[in-house]
Design a protein around this motif. Structure first.
Motif, PDB file in Angstrom:
ATOM      1  N   LEU A 169      44.481  14.421  14.635  1.00  0.00           N
ATOM      2  CA  LEU A 169      43.144  14.755  15.135  1.00  0.00           C
ATOM      3  C   LEU A 169      42.267  15.297  14.022  1.00  0.00           C
ATOM      4  O   LEU A 169      42.703  16.145  13.231  1.00  0.00           O
ATOM      5  CB  LEU A 169      43.256  15.795  16.250  1.00  0.00           C
ATOM      6  CG  LEU A 169      44.150  15.407  17.432  1.00  0.00           C
ATOM      7  CD1 LEU A 169      44.432  16.621  18.306  1.00  0.00           C
ATOM      8  CD2 LEU A 169      43.497  14.298  18.249  1.00  0.00           C
ATOM      9  N   ARG A 170      41.032  14.849  13.983  1.00  0.00           N
ATOM     10  CA  ARG A 170      40.093  15.327  12.963  1.00  0.00           C
ATOM     11  C   ARG A 170      39.797  16.810  13.157  1.00  0.00           C
ATOM     12  O   ARG A 170      39.774  17.578  12.207  1.00  0.00           O
ATOM     13  CB  ARG A 170      38.791  14.511  13.034  1.00  0.00           C
ATOM     14  CG  ARG A 170      38.998  13.018  12.830  1.00  0.00           C
ATOM     15  CD  ARG A 170      37.673  12.286  12.849  1.00  0.00           C
ATOM     16  NE  ARG A 170      37.855  10.845  12.902  1.00  0.00           N
ATOM     17  CZ  ARG A 170      38.182  10.093  11.859  1.00  0.00           C
ATOM     18  NH1 ARG A 170      38.333  10.649  10.667  1.00  0.00           N
ATOM     19  NH2 ARG A 170      38.347   8.795  11.982  1.00  0.00           N
ATOM     20  N   ASP A 171      39.553  17.205  14.387  1.00  0.00           N
ATOM     21  CA  ASP A 171      39.265  18.601  14.703  1.00  0.00           C
ATOM     22  C   ASP A 171      40.243  19.043  15.789  1.00  0.00           C
ATOM     23  O   ASP A 171      39.942  19.033  16.978  1.00  0.00           O
ATOM     24  CB  ASP A 171      37.818  18.757  15.186  1.00  0.00           C
ATOM     25  CG  ASP A 171      37.420  20.224  15.359  1.00  0.00           C
ATOM     26  OD1 ASP A 171      38.314  21.090  15.331  1.00  0.00           O
ATOM     27  OD2 ASP A 171      36.219  20.489  15.528  1.00  0.00           O
ATOM     28  N   GLY A 172      41.430  19.421  15.353  1.00  0.00           N
ATOM     29  CA  GLY A 172      42.446  19.852  16.304  1.00  0.00           C
ATOM     30  C   GLY A 172      42.047  21.109  17.042  1.00  0.00           C
ATOM     31  O   GLY A 172      42.422  21.311  18.197  1.00  0.00           O
ATOM     32  N   SER A 173      41.266  21.969  16.388  1.00  0.00           N
ATOM     33  CA  SER A 173      40.833  23.211  17.025  1.00  0.00           C
ATOM     34  C   SER A 173      40.023  22.933  18.284  1.00  0.00           C
ATOM     35  O   SER A 173      40.196  23.588  19.318  1.00  0.00           O
ATOM     36  CB  SER A 173      40.001  24.041  16.043  1.00  0.00           C
ATOM     37  OG  SER A 173      40.726  24.349  14.881  1.00  0.00           O
ATOM     38  N   ALA A 174      39.126  21.944  18.204  1.00  0.00           N
ATOM     39  CA  ALA A 174      38.280  21.617  19.348  1.00  0.00           C
ATOM     40  C   ALA A 174      39.105  21.041  20.488  1.00  0.00           C
ATOM     41  O   ALA A 174      38.881  21.367  21.668  1.00  0.00           O
ATOM     42  CB  ALA A 174      37.199  20.624  18.924  1.00  0.00           C
ATOM     43  N   VAL A 175      40.067  20.190  20.157  1.00  0.00           N
ATOM     44  CA  VAL A 175      40.911  19.596  21.200  1.00  0.00           C
ATOM     45  C   VAL A 175      41.802  20.664  21.814  1.00  0.00           C
ATOM     46  O   VAL A 175      41.982  20.727  23.033  1.00  0.00           O
ATOM     47  CB  VAL A 175      41.744  18.439  20.618  1.00  0.00           C
ATOM     48  CG1 VAL A 175      42.690  17.874  21.678  1.00  0.00           C
ATOM     49  CG2 VAL A 175      40.834  17.340  20.081  1.00  0.00           C
ATOM     50  N   GLN A 176      42.366  21.520  20.976  1.00  0.00           N
ATOM     51  CA  GLN A 176      43.239  22.575  21.486  1.00  0.00           C
ATOM     52  C   GLN A 176      42.496  23.507  22.434  1.00  0.00           C
ATOM     53  O   GLN A 176      43.048  23.994  23.427  1.00  0.00           O
ATOM     54  CB  GLN A 176      43.833  23.361  20.321  1.00  0.00           C
ATOM     55  CG  GLN A 176      44.901  24.357  20.744  1.00  0.00           C
ATOM     56  CD  GLN A 176      45.328  25.259  19.607  1.00  0.00           C
ATOM     57  OE1 GLN A 176      44.600  26.171  19.223  1.00  0.00           O
ATOM     58  NE2 GLN A 176      46.515  25.023  19.072  1.00  0.00           N
ATOM     59  N   ALA A 177      41.215  23.772  22.144  1.00  0.00           N
ATOM     60  CA  ALA A 177      40.423  24.695  22.959  1.00  0.00           C
ATOM     61  C   ALA A 177      40.217  24.187  24.382  1.00  0.00           C
ATOM     62  O   ALA A 177      39.868  24.965  25.275  1.00  0.00           O
ATOM     63  CB  ALA A 177      39.075  24.948  22.296  1.00  0.00           C
ATOM     64  N   ARG A 178      40.439  22.891  24.611  1.00  0.00           N
ATOM     65  CA  ARG A 178      40.276  22.342  25.960  1.00  0.00           C
ATOM     66  C   ARG A 178      41.448  22.682  26.870  1.00  0.00           C
ATOM     67  O   ARG A 178      41.370  22.490  28.086  1.00  0.00           O
ATOM     68  CB  ARG A 178      40.141  20.819  25.881  1.00  0.00           C
ATOM     69  CG  ARG A 178      38.938  20.354  25.075  1.00  0.00           C
ATOM     70  CD  ARG A 178      38.950  18.849  24.923  1.00  0.00           C
ATOM     71  NE  ARG A 178      38.074  18.426  23.832  1.00  0.00           N
ATOM     72  CZ  ARG A 178      38.089  17.219  23.283  1.00  0.00           C
ATOM     73  NH1 ARG A 178      38.949  16.306  23.733  1.00  0.00           N
ATOM     74  NH2 ARG A 178      37.275  16.918  22.306  1.00  0.00           N
ATOM     75  N   ILE A 179      42.531  23.144  26.304  1.00  0.00           N
ATOM     76  CA  ILE A 179      43.693  23.527  27.111  1.00  0.00           C
ATOM     77  C   ILE A 179      43.439  24.909  27.687  1.00  0.00           C
ATOM     78  O   ILE A 179      43.309  25.895  26.946  1.00  0.00           O
ATOM     79  CB  ILE A 179      44.976  23.515  26.253  1.00  0.00           C
ATOM     80  CG1 ILE A 179      45.199  22.117  25.667  1.00  0.00           C
ATOM     81  CG2 ILE A 179      46.175  23.944  27.081  1.00  0.00           C
ATOM     82  CD1 ILE A 179      46.392  22.032  24.728  1.00  0.00           C
TER      83      ILE A 179
END
Length: 258
Positions: A169-179
């Motif tokens: 993922l390019r921005d793992g932080s953004a994806v992780q924040a959806r959890i």
């Protein structure tokens, strides 16, 4: 979307995605629950083996004579097996529980992206690369090695399969924040300095613990086609070292080349 980037034998997937269709990878919940139950049992067994081995070593060291060395070696071996295998089995069980939240759907793939129960839709534009790996041959070879093979088979029965998928993922932080549940955010692994507000990341999934051979093949084909149609590079590493190099380059531009 660019269907021309898709190999001829996979064009049926491209046509399906161009038509607005999606693919749901449906897993056998009963089979997955059985693996999780076996996983929990093996954790208990390993903890018991470790405790008995430690006690055996201590007793023999204190009270043993010249003929106890073999038993001490066996005790140490039991401890080594526990420390080498238990973390892997715990991680496998944790990963399976995180994936088994989609009401029977492991993943949904479309021309727009891929989604999982915990994190929801991930657009292809957010994906830096896809890594498809198959370590079946290596796992079979390991299972035939004396002593080591026992641990390898033990781990496989607990859900540590040999076919999998990693989505960088390019921005793992953004994806992780959806959890929503903070305790489950480890489903998206982050890389790079913790001080960075936008860290790259990845999602690594063992597939053959949830799906049969046909299901693994179909899900991998769907993700490969979805990625290729959207300009996402797809990698097929030849070894564990190749996998590490590939993932490293995807999540860190400064990662040293092989």
């Amino acid at each position: 979307m660019n269907a021309a980037a898709v190999p001829a034998e996979l064009q049926h997937w491209a046509r399906a995605f161009e038509g607005g269709n999606h693919y749901d990878a449906v897993y056998d919940r009963a089979a997955a629950d059985a693996v999780l139950a076996r996983n929990r049992t093996m954790v208990i067994v390993l903890a018991a083996v470790g405790g008995v081995s430690l006690l055996l070593c201590l007793v023999l060291v204190i009270f043993g004579g010249a003929f106890t060395r073999l038993l001490i070696v066996l005790g140490v071996f039991g401890l080594v097996v526990m420390f080498a295998t238990l973390p892997t089995i715990l991680n496998v069980g944790r990963g399976m529980r995180r994936l088994a939240v989609g009401n029977g759907t492991l993943a949904r793939v479309s021309g727009e992206g891929v989604s999982f129960g915990l994190v929801g839709p991930i657009a292809w534009s957010e994906v830096a690369g896809v890594i498809e790996y198959d370590s079946t041959a290596r796992a079979q070879a390991s299972a035939r090695i004396p002593i080591i093979g026992w641990g390898a088979r033990f781990s496989q029965k607990a859900g540590n399969g040999s076919r999998g998928l990693t989505i960088a993922l390019r921005d793992g932080s953004a994806v992780q924040a959806r959890i929503r549940d903070e305790n489950e955010r480890g489903f998206v692994r982050l890389w790079g300095p913790k001080s960075s507000p936008a860290r790259p990341g990845d999602i690594a999934i063992i597939l053959d613990s949830f799906l049969d051979d046909a299901g693994v093949r179909q899900l991998l084909e769907a993700i490969v086609v979805g990625g290729l149609m959207n300009g996402v590079p797809v990698h097929h590493p030849r070894s564990a070292a190749d996998y590490i190099q590939t993932l490293g380059r995807l999540v860190d531009p400064k990662f040293p080349a092989a």
